[in-house]
Design a protein around this motif. Structure first.
Motif, PDB file in Angstrom:
ATOM      1  N   ARG A  15       0.743  -1.265  -0.189  1.00 30.46           N
ATOM      2  CA  ARG A  15      -0.577  -0.028   0.451  1.00 30.46           C
ATOM      3  C   ARG A  15       1.311   0.987   0.150  1.00 30.46           C
ATOM      4  O   ARG A  15       0.953   2.339  -0.846  1.00 30.46           O
ATOM      5  N   GLU A  16       2.412   1.391   0.682  1.00 30.29           N
ATOM      6  CA  GLU A  16       2.674   2.433   0.685  1.00 30.29           C
ATOM      7  C   GLU A  16       3.349   2.849  -0.813  1.00 30.29           C
ATOM      8  O   GLU A  16       3.529   3.145  -1.061  1.00 30.29           O
ATOM      9  N   ALA A  19       0.539   4.502  -3.412  1.00 27.12           N
ATOM     10  CA  ALA A  19      -0.045   4.966  -2.798  1.00 27.12           C
ATOM     11  C   ALA A  19      -0.607   5.600  -3.795  1.00 27.12           C
ATOM     12  O   ALA A  19       0.676   5.221  -5.030  1.00 27.12           O
ATOM     13  N   GLY A  20      -1.576   6.044  -4.393  1.00 25.34           N
ATOM     14  CA  GLY A  20      -2.594   6.613  -5.841  1.00 25.34           C
ATOM     15  C   GLY A  20      -2.563   5.373  -6.783  1.00 25.34           C
ATOM     16  O   GLY A  20      -2.801   5.942  -7.974  1.00 25.34           O
ATOM     17  N   PRO A  22      -4.440   2.042  -6.586  1.00 27.93           N
ATOM     18  CA  PRO A  22      -5.653   0.781  -6.668  1.00 27.93           C
ATOM     19  C   PRO A  22      -5.286   0.514  -7.227  1.00 27.93           C
ATOM     20  O   PRO A  22      -5.759  -0.935  -6.873  1.00 27.93           O
ATOM     21  N   VAL A  25      -2.345  -1.977  -5.535  1.00 24.41           N
ATOM     22  CA  VAL A  25      -2.009  -2.144  -4.281  1.00 24.41           C
ATOM     23  C   VAL A  25      -2.116  -3.343  -3.559  1.00 24.41           C
ATOM     24  O   VAL A  25      -0.934  -4.172  -2.442  1.00 24.41           O
ATOM     25  N   ARG A  66      -3.475  13.106   2.602  1.00 24.38           N
ATOM     26  CA  ARG A  66      -2.290  12.020   2.817  1.00 24.38           C
ATOM     27  C   ARG A  66      -1.401  12.889   3.626  1.00 24.38           C
ATOM     28  O   ARG A  66      -0.399  12.001   4.204  1.00 24.38           O
ATOM     29  N   PRO A 122       5.266   7.678  -1.254  1.00 22.66           N
ATOM     30  CA  PRO A 122       5.792   5.993  -1.202  1.00 22.66           C
ATOM     31  C   PRO A 122       5.652   5.310  -2.444  1.00 22.66           C
ATOM     32  O   PRO A 122       5.555   5.473  -2.658  1.00 22.66           O
ATOM     33  N   HIS A 236       1.765   7.088   4.569  1.00 16.66           N
ATOM     34  CA  HIS A 236       1.491   7.422   2.949  1.00 16.66           C
ATOM     35  C   HIS A 236       0.097   7.178   2.131  1.00 16.66           C
ATOM     36  O   HIS A 236      -0.286   8.013   1.930  1.00 16.66           O
ATOM     37  N   ASP A 237      -0.359   6.021   3.033  1.00 11.86           N
ATOM     38  CA  ASP A 237      -1.371   5.488   2.562  1.00 11.86           C
ATOM     39  C   ASP A 237      -2.201   4.985   3.880  1.00 11.86           C
ATOM     40  O   ASP A 237      -2.346   3.684   4.287  1.00 11.86           O
ATOM     41  N   SER A 257      -7.963   0.666   6.964  1.00 14.73           N
ATOM     42  CA  SER A 257      -7.255   1.468   6.410  1.00 14.73           C
ATOM     43  C   SER A 257      -7.815   2.256   5.166  1.00 14.73           C
ATOM     44  O   SER A 257      -8.897   2.566   5.134  1.00 14.73           O
ATOM     45  N   ASP A 258      -7.146   3.622   4.767  1.00 16.54           N
ATOM     46  CA  ASP A 258      -7.915   4.863   4.041  1.00 16.54           C
ATOM     47  C   ASP A 258      -9.175   4.649   2.920  1.00 16.54           C
ATOM     48  O   ASP A 258      -7.760   3.093   2.172  1.00 16.54           O
TER      49      ASP A 258
END
Length: 338
Positions: A15-16, A19-20, A22, A25, A66, A122, A236-237, A257-258
């Motif tokens: 995820r890190e 990030a951005g 998806p 991930v 973020r 990330p 970061h995520d 999780s976000d």
């Protein structure tokens, strides 16, 4: 196929790194598994079955920025400053450590662990740091060095500190950061320059005032004998989680999780039930609940038969959630189990 603690660590790092992005991930996790208050809160309506028929509860959360503005100051609480690191807390920064950028951070009663990147954002982890409480770790010998006038050792070790998290056979540095307390750094550095680079990073590692880890959830009920045994966060995520243990072993993971769920382990996000009126997915010892601004995962990787889907669902059904957009409203990890 089971979702293990190693998979959870891979998930957080993935995820890190992505990030951005998806759609990517959970790619690393899929590949790995395929081979083997403001205390105003929302409570999911209690239920005992896997499929929960309950009135929908509105969760009007906003997305956590973020780059959070920072943790709340001591003035926001009535508690005096901590004098020692709590078992579910940190003295390592969740921003930068030794001039490097934090990707993930973990802690339990014996040590803290951080995965670090040489550049902001990330990225892949370049450096791993273990910080052990006094008496919790006895270092291996190696080439003698000094860090801040204290003794240490440099060498090439597989899995430093006995924690199979880093990369085998990479350069590592061990030093005594306080009386009886040792730290270990491991990095993906060229051997020709690794010793000097690790010594430079170690010389910049500092500790902050002890603080409790904070979580966006609190439990209403847990199976007998389960107790908090560790905490984890990703920066970061954003994600924050709690390990639950029994008889000295971690047996359950709870991770918030976000954003909405994406892929879970080897499976796509395909809700097959609801919990408290929220879309949920039950899959092979892992449940996920989509709460809008964030999602919750609960798994029992070491003993899925002992904690079947119905048990995990009951746990989720009794949980209370803080405002995801306001980390200052989150619960102290020590208060997560009432």
């Amino acid at each position: 196929m089971r979702f293990t603690e190693s998979d959870l660590r891979d998930l957080l790092v993935a995820r890190e790194q992505q990030a951005g992005e998806p759609e990517r991930v959970f790619a690393r996790v899929r590949a790995r598994v395929g081979h083997r208050g403001r205390r105003t809160a929302t409570t999911i309506v209690a239920a005992a079955a896997v499929t929960v028929a309950a009135t929908a509860v509105s969760v009007g959360y906003a997305t956590w920025p973020r780059e959070p503005a920072g943790r709340p100051t001591q003035a926001l609480t009535a508690e005096p400053p901590l004098t020692a690191r709590p078992a579910l807390g940190y003295t390592l920064s969740d921003n930068t450590i030794g001039g490097l950028h934090v990707l993930t951070l973990e802690a339990d009663a014996t040590h803290q662990f951080a995965s670090l990147s040489l550049s902001p954002g990330p990225n892949a982890a370049d450096v791993f740091l273990w910080l052990f409480e006094p008496g919790a770790y006895q270092p291996k010998t190696g080439q003698p060095v000094e860090v801040g006038g204290r003794p240490g050792y440099y060498g090439i070790e597989p899995y430093p500190a006995g924690d199979k998290v880093g990369v085998p056979g990479e350069p590592s540095l061990t030093w005594q950061y306080t009386d009886g307390g040792w730290a270990v750094l491991q990095a993906r550095f060229d051997e020709a320059t690794a010793r000097d680079r690790l010594l430079e990073i170690a010389s910049r590692v500092t500790l902050e005032q002890p603080r409790h880890a904070r979580l966006p959830f609190r439990f209403g009920e847990l199976p007998a004998q389960l107790q908090p045994s560790g905490v984890v966060l990703a920066r970061h995520d954003p994600a924050a989680g709690l390990f639950l243990g029994k008889d000295g072993k971690r047996v359950m993971h709870v991770l918030a999780s976000d954003g909405p769920p994406l892929d879970i382990s080897v499976s796509k996000w395909r809700p097959n039930t609801t919990i408290g009126g929220h879309p949920a997915m039950v899959w092979d010892g892992l449940i996920t609940v989509d709460l809008g601004a964030f999602h919750l995962q609960i798994s029992a990787p070491e003993n899925p038969a002992g904690y079947p889907a119905g048990e995990l669902t009951r746990i989720a059904s009794g949980m209370t959630f803080a405002d995801w957009a306001d980390p200052g409203s989150w619960f102290d990890a020590a208060d997560a189990v009432r």
